[in-house]
Design a protein around this motif. Structure first.
Motif, PDB file in Angstrom:
ATOM      1  N   SER A   1      -0.071   7.232   0.141  1.00 31.00           N
ATOM      2  CA  SER A   1      -0.211   5.778   0.157  1.00 31.00           C
ATOM      3  C   SER A   1      -1.257   5.297  -0.837  1.00 31.00           C
ATOM      4  O   SER A   1      -2.156   6.039  -1.242  1.00 31.00           O
ATOM      5  N   SER A   2      -1.115   4.059  -1.233  1.00 28.95           N
ATOM      6  CA  SER A   2      -1.988   3.445  -2.232  1.00 28.95           C
ATOM      7  C   SER A   2      -2.842   2.353  -1.583  1.00 28.95           C
ATOM      8  O   SER A   2      -2.443   1.761  -0.571  1.00 28.95           O
ATOM      9  N   ARG A   3      -3.999   2.096  -2.162  1.00 26.53           N
ATOM     10  CA  ARG A   3      -4.792   0.947  -1.701  1.00 26.53           C
ATOM     11  C   ARG A   3      -4.027  -0.345  -1.995  1.00 26.53           C
ATOM     12  O   ARG A   3      -3.466  -0.521  -3.075  1.00 26.53           O
ATOM     13  N   GLN A   4      -3.983  -1.235  -1.024  1.00 20.92           N
ATOM     14  CA  GLN A   4      -3.323  -2.521  -1.230  1.00 20.92           C
ATOM     15  C   GLN A   4      -4.358  -3.598  -1.552  1.00 20.92           C
ATOM     16  O   GLN A   4      -5.145  -3.990  -0.701  1.00 20.92           O
TER      17      GLN A   4
ATOM     18  N   GLY B   1       0.794  -1.216   0.000  1.00 19.23           N
ATOM     19  CA  GLY B   1       0.000   0.000   0.000  1.00 19.23           C
ATOM     20  C   GLY B   1       0.829   1.269   0.000  1.00 19.23           C
ATOM     21  O   GLY B   1       0.362   2.319   0.438  1.00 19.23           O
ATOM     22  N   ASP B   2       2.039   1.194  -0.507  1.00 13.29           N
ATOM     23  CA  ASP B   2       2.926   2.340  -0.502  1.00 13.29           C
ATOM     24  C   ASP B   2       3.314   2.678  -1.937  1.00 13.29           C
ATOM     25  O   ASP B   2       2.797   2.089  -2.892  1.00 13.29           O
TER      26      ASP B   2
ATOM     27  N   SER C   1       9.514  -4.051   4.274  1.00 10.55           N
ATOM     28  CA  SER C   1       8.219  -4.604   4.637  1.00 10.55           C
ATOM     29  C   SER C   1       7.779  -5.660   3.609  1.00 10.55           C
ATOM     30  O   SER C   1       8.533  -6.608   3.337  1.00 10.55           O
ATOM     31  N   MET C   2       6.604  -5.519   2.994  1.00 11.85           N
ATOM     32  CA  MET C   2       6.165  -6.523   2.030  1.00 11.85           C
ATOM     33  C   MET C   2       7.028  -6.548   0.777  1.00 11.85           C
ATOM     34  O   MET C   2       7.004  -7.515   0.013  1.00 11.85           O
ATOM     35  N   GLY C   3       7.821  -5.498   0.561  1.00  9.78           N
ATOM     36  CA  GLY C   3       8.772  -5.523  -0.541  1.00  9.78           C
ATOM     37  C   GLY C   3       9.743  -6.686  -0.448  1.00  9.78           C
ATOM     38  O   GLY C   3      10.339  -7.092  -1.453  1.00  9.78           O
ATOM     39  N   GLY C   4       9.909  -7.236   0.766  1.00 11.25           N
ATOM     40  CA  GLY C   4      10.760  -8.400   0.930  1.00 11.25           C
ATOM     41  C   GLY C   4      10.286  -9.609   0.147  1.00 11.25           C
ATOM     42  O   GLY C   4      11.091 -10.476  -0.218  1.00 11.25           O
TER      43      GLY C   4
ATOM     44  N   LEU D   1       4.972  -0.093  -7.163  1.00 12.32           N
ATOM     45  CA  LEU D   1       4.393  -1.411  -7.422  1.00 12.32           C
ATOM     46  C   LEU D   1       2.900  -1.256  -7.717  1.00 12.32           C
ATOM     47  O   LEU D   1       2.263  -0.317  -7.227  1.00 12.32           O
ATOM     48  N   PRO D   2       2.318  -2.183  -8.483  1.00 14.27           N
ATOM     49  CA  PRO D   2       0.889  -2.086  -8.806  1.00 14.27           C
ATOM     50  C   PRO D   2       0.014  -2.574  -7.651  1.00 14.27           C
ATOM     51  O   PRO D   2      -0.815  -3.477  -7.808  1.00 14.27           O
ATOM     52  N   CYS D   3       0.198  -1.970  -6.479  1.00 11.02           N
ATOM     53  CA  CYS D   3      -0.474  -2.442  -5.264  1.00 11.02           C
ATOM     54  C   CYS D   3      -1.996  -2.396  -5.361  1.00 11.02           C
ATOM     55  O   CYS D   3      -2.687  -3.232  -4.776  1.00 11.02           O
ATOM     56  N   ASP D   4      -2.525  -1.390  -6.074  1.00  9.27           N
ATOM     57  CA  ASP D   4      -3.978  -1.219  -6.114  1.00  9.27           C
ATOM     58  C   ASP D   4      -4.626  -1.937  -7.293  1.00  9.27           C
ATOM     59  O   ASP D   4      -5.831  -1.791  -7.525  1.00  9.27           O
TER      60      ASP D   4
END
Length: 227
Positions: free
Chosen positions: A140-143, A11-12, A68-71, A36-39
């Motif tokens: 921030s972006s919607r995840q 969401g970032d 974080s989730m980028g891992g 990243l295409p999180c949304d």
């Protein structure tokens, strides 16, 4: 000099890394920090890795960093591109074939002693200057979680030198939890710095200094004092 490929969390957006990018460029490095295409409900981890790979283009001498989730994306990029080093900063550490949704149970996250924070600022940005924390929330972006239950396409951890850096005041990934996960999954004892979950905003110069030092290392898993 290296090219730092900086991967943000859930969401970032790539903006998360902008202060660290400035510091790394002062040191002569190149940087790329894609969104990243999180949304995007059609995008999964493979598409996240696609976005990073496309952003890298023909850059070389790559050091891939995930927060974080980028891992979850870091080793996928390491499988696709010739990289010099992988660095996990306050990050998730996946196993081959493990879904993002299963990660929490598989790592025993709920069993750790940790405090729950309902406020986004208190959880992620407790040591970030208030104006900067507010800007991070605004950007921030919607995840999307539509495809987070799919198995990761990761086949094996890449045969690449890997570092893990934890934050001693991290409220999302408490130090004891991340120490255990890093040891169990990668056989790595993390390096440690002060601060919360988002050191690229709270301690950008210090984090850039550590990344610069890591990039200069050549021996796999050699311990570096980040102070």
């Amino acid at each position: 000099m290296a090219t730092f490929v900086l991967i943000h969390g859930a969401g970032d957006v790539g903006w998360y890394w902008h202060l660290v990018e400035a510091e790394l460029r002062k040191r002569g490095h190149d940087t790329v920090a894609p969104d990243l295409p999180c949304d995007d409900d059609t995008a999964g981890l493979s598409e996240y890795a696609d976005a990073v790979t496309a952003a890298v283009g023909d850059r070389t001498d790559l050091v891939v960093v995930g927060q974080s989730m980028g891992g979850l994306v870091v080793p996928l990029v390491g499988e696709r591109l010739p990289v010099r080093m992988l660095i996990l900063v306050a990050a998730m550490i996946p196993l081959p074939g493990e879904s993002a949704a299963d990660y929490w149970t598989a790592t025993g996250y709920a069993d750790e002693a940790w405090d729950r924070y309902d406020d986004e600022i208190a959880l992620f940005y407790q040591d970030v200057p208030p104006d900067l924390a507010a800007e991070a929330v605004r950007r921030s972006s919607r995840q999307s979680e539509t495809r987070m239950s799919e198995p990761s396409p990761l086949r094996a951890w890449p045969d690449v030198p890997t570092r893990v850096l934890l934050c001693r005041d991290d409220r999302l990934f408490p130090p004891a939890y991340l120490r255990r996960v890093a040891t169990e999954r990668l056989g790595i004892t993390p390096d440690e710095i002060d601060g919360g979950h988002t050191p690229a905003l709270s301690r950008p110069a210090h984090l850039a200094e550590i990344l610069d030092t890591y990039a200069a290392a050549t021996r796999r898993n050699s311990r570096i004092d980040p102070y």
